[in-house]
Scaffold this active site. Structure first.
Site, short mmCIF file in Angstrom:
data_model
loop_
_atom_site.label_atom_id
_atom_site.label_comp_id
_atom_site.label_asym_id
_atom_site.label_seq_id
_atom_site.Cartn_x
_atom_site.Cartn_y
_atom_site.Cartn_z
N ARG A 105 0.86 -1.19 0.00
CA ARG A 105 0.00 0.00 0.00
C ARG A 105 0.89 1.23 0.00
O ARG A 105 1.68 1.46 0.92
CB ARG A 105 -0.91 0.01 1.22
N ARG A 228 -5.07 2.42 16.97
CA ARG A 228 -5.76 1.90 15.79
C ARG A 228 -5.43 2.79 14.61
O ARG A 228 -4.74 3.80 14.74
CB ARG A 228 -7.29 1.85 16.00
N LYS A 229 -5.97 2.43 13.45
CA LYS A 229 -5.79 3.26 12.26
C LYS A 229 -6.42 4.63 12.48
O LYS A 229 -7.32 4.80 13.31
CB LYS A 229 -6.42 2.58 11.05
N GLY A 494 -16.88 -6.58 0.55
CA GLY A 494 -16.88 -8.02 0.75
C GLY A 494 -17.23 -8.49 2.14
O GLY A 494 -17.51 -9.68 2.35
N CYS A 499 -14.80 -1.70 3.70
CA CYS A 499 -13.79 -0.94 2.96
C CYS A 499 -14.39 -0.35 1.69
O CYS A 499 -13.88 0.64 1.16
CB CYS A 499 -12.60 -1.84 2.62
N GLY A 500 -15.46 -0.96 1.19
CA GLY A 500 -16.16 -0.42 0.02
C GLY A 500 -17.16 0.66 0.35
O GLY A 500 -17.84 1.18 -0.54
#
Length: 579
Positions: A105, A228-229, A494, A499-500
């Site tokens: 990434r 976390r992110k 998914g 994430c989508g």
């Protein structure tokens, strides 16, 4: 004299230790935070304590050399390194899907790319394709204006990372518990209605996160051990091409009543399997300057790093800390106190702490991203090209590089909708004609639904996905093009991690369990399925659709699925919103 000698010796020893033992992410944590991790930390937090993830910035090259010399295999990598720490190098193991390979990434603030970088990526994927094939060695545009490269072995990844500085790119700290790629407006500097250019802010934030001030190299341990992110966006206008409200921290351009330009600060937006939430306004406006944005970001990140939750990872995103502090007003007071006491240059007397500033005189209408449109200079145009579900082959990367060099000064831009924009184009029709030959899948005139379709990676490469998404989203969107004939935004994800970003779509399909009656046995059997979300919006008055209108809809019969979606759209009277 002896005392002077001892002092000199100790000073030399300290300098030697500082040079040989650089700071780690753990070294920036207060003792109270480390103590909390030891007592209540989850497995990943304990792994980060056992060996600091910043070690991966040097370990990577040692592992790659060992693999080349055949003294180490990818199977022998320690699990904590392969599955956790190497993510601080932007490398995510994909051993379950494509054994021995990683996804890389990258980071590119504001989504702005140069043709030389695209050629470098294509060369790396060409090497990878020798082993894994061209269908696996691909690039994906992400919903954070970024690229992910697939199918790289660890030694191939190490070689590429060593070359990234030559094209002004990094992949450091782009995954797991790090600040992700900084999102800005893809129309920065070329939009007639923008309040400000987001590029300098995004670049400065990227450097704040990834450059170690002690070494001036990529990889900054100060932010190397977050709970976390953390996502940051900078939005140029109320039209909000950066999707600010789904970020942990966002700066929304706004002109104050006194005429001064600045930012409203919003916090707490995110998607996850446990919970998804829209960002909340802090009721805080700051004057527009790079230094002010960096100060606020630093203060918030320090609070999150030092006080964020280290137990249940599903309750460790930034919004949980804001709520634990007492909500927006209480957190704002905490932030202002920190800025006042620790950031001497921050203009605390110039902020508006009462309410977020409205932009009544500014256009809030979103401009289309795909197609040919004039810029501020009427002699130049921007050309938006649709990239089906964000997937690019290595040949298409080279075709984009060729087109950028010939038509847009070697520059192109990625959008959060997983598409590409060429800025400053003199002859847009020549560019489109060229790509029609060299990259025929890309289009400036896609279908009304397929041109507005976003998809996560899906089960082809992601171990968390329940369903395959990329090819599935392409087929369904093309069928909805024909059936509906109106522009709607379709997002496919998914799994519940989203994430989508299905909650912000007109139509969102989230992979989920489903059952269908077996005609032979009469019993229900498990089949691929989805939950359906309707009515999310983007832009000035964005909102998330947090609850599915239908659960467990089978997707194995696509005729049936498309019919069910059309019925839902008509029942809910869904209107065209995509631009």
């Amino acid at each position: 004299m002896m005392q002077l000698f001892i002092f000199f010796s100790l000073s030399c020893m300290c300098r030697s230790l500082q040079m040989s033992d650089p700071r780690t992410g753990i070294s920036y944590l207060p003792k109270t935070t480390v103590d909390r991790i030891n007592v209540e930390g989850n497995k990943i937090e304990k792994t980060k304590l056992e060996k600091d993830p910043s070690k991966a910035w040097t370990d990577l090259y040692e592992y790659a050399a060992a693999i080349r010399s055949e003294t180490l295999t990818w199977e022998e990598l320690e699990a904590g390194d392969a599955n956790i720490r190497l993510k601080w190098c932007g490398l995510l193991s994909r051993f379950k899907k494509v054994p021995g390979t990683f996804m890389m990434r990258l980071r590119k603030p504001n989504g702005i790319l140069r043709s030389d970088a695209l050629r470098l990526y294509a060369d790396a994927l060409e090497d990878a394709a020798i082993t894994v094939g061209q269908e696996t060695a691909v690039a994906d545009i992400t919903t954070r204006q970024n690229l992910q490269l697939r199918g790289l072995t660890l030694d191939q990844a190490a070689d590429l990372i060593a070359k990234l500085p030559d094209v002004n790119v990094t992949c450091h700290q782009s995954a797991m518990d790090n600040v992700r790629n900084i999102v800005g407006s893809p129309l920065a500097g070329i939009d007639q209605d923008e309040l400000l250019d987001t590029r300098p802010y995004c670049n400065a934030l990227n450097d704040l996160i990834t450059i170690d001030p002690d070494t001036n190299k990529r990889g900054n341990p100060k932010w190397g051990n977050l709970p976390r992110k953390f996502n940051i966006a900078v939005s140029s206008s109320p039209a909000d091409y950066a999707h600010a409200k789904i970020n942990d921290l966002a700066f929304e351009a706004a002109t104050h009543n006194d005429g001064n330009l600045g930012f409203n600060v919003v916090v707490g937006g995110y998607f996850s399997a446990r919970r998804s939430t829209h960002a909340i306004d802090l009721g805080l406006w700051i004057p527009a300057s790079v230094s002010n944005v960096l100060d606020v970001s630093t203060a918030i990140l320090e609070i999150f790093r030092d006080e964020g939750f280290r137990g249940d990872r599903q309750k460790a995103r930034f919004m949980w800390l804001v709520e634990a502090c007492g909500g927006a007003d209480a957190f704002k007071l905490k932030l202002l106190e920190k800025l006042k006491n620790e950031f001497s240059q921050f203009p605390i007397d110039q902020v508006d702490t009462h309410q977020n500033v409205a932009n009544n005189a500014v256009s809030i209408d979103r401009k289309p991203m795909i197609g040919v449109f004039p810029q501020q200079s009427q002699s130049l145009s921007r050309v938006g090209m649709h990239v089906p579900v964000g997937r690019l082959s290595l040949e298409e990367l080279r075709a984009l590089a060729d087109a950028a060099e010939q038509h847009s000064g070697s520059e192109l831009r990625l959008t959060v909708e997983q598409n590409v924009i060429f800025p400053n184009v003199k002859n847009p029709h020549a560019l489109i004609e060229q790509l029609g030959i060299s990259a025929s899948r890309l289009s400036a005139t896609p279908g009304p639904v397929s041109g507005n379709t976003v998809s996560c990676t899906g089960s082809q490469f992601c171990p968390l996905a329940i369903i395959e998404t990329k090819a599935f989203a392409t087929r369904i969107s093309q069928r909805l093009d024909d059936a509906l004939g109106m522009p709607l935004r379709l997002h496919v994800t998914g799994c519940p991690n989203s994430c989508g970003q299905v909650q912000m779509a007109d139509i969102g399909l989230m992979g989920a369990p489903a059952r269908r009656i077996d005609p032979e046995t009469g019993k229900a059997k498990a089949v691929p399925g989805c939950n359906v979300f309707l009515g999310g919006t983007i832009g000035h008055n964005s909102k998330l659709s947090l609850e599915p209108v239908l659960k467990g809809l089978p997707i194995d019969d696509e005729d049936e699925l498309v019919g069910a979606l059309i019925d839902l759209i008509e029942k809910e009277k869904l209107q065209a919103t995509a631009v």
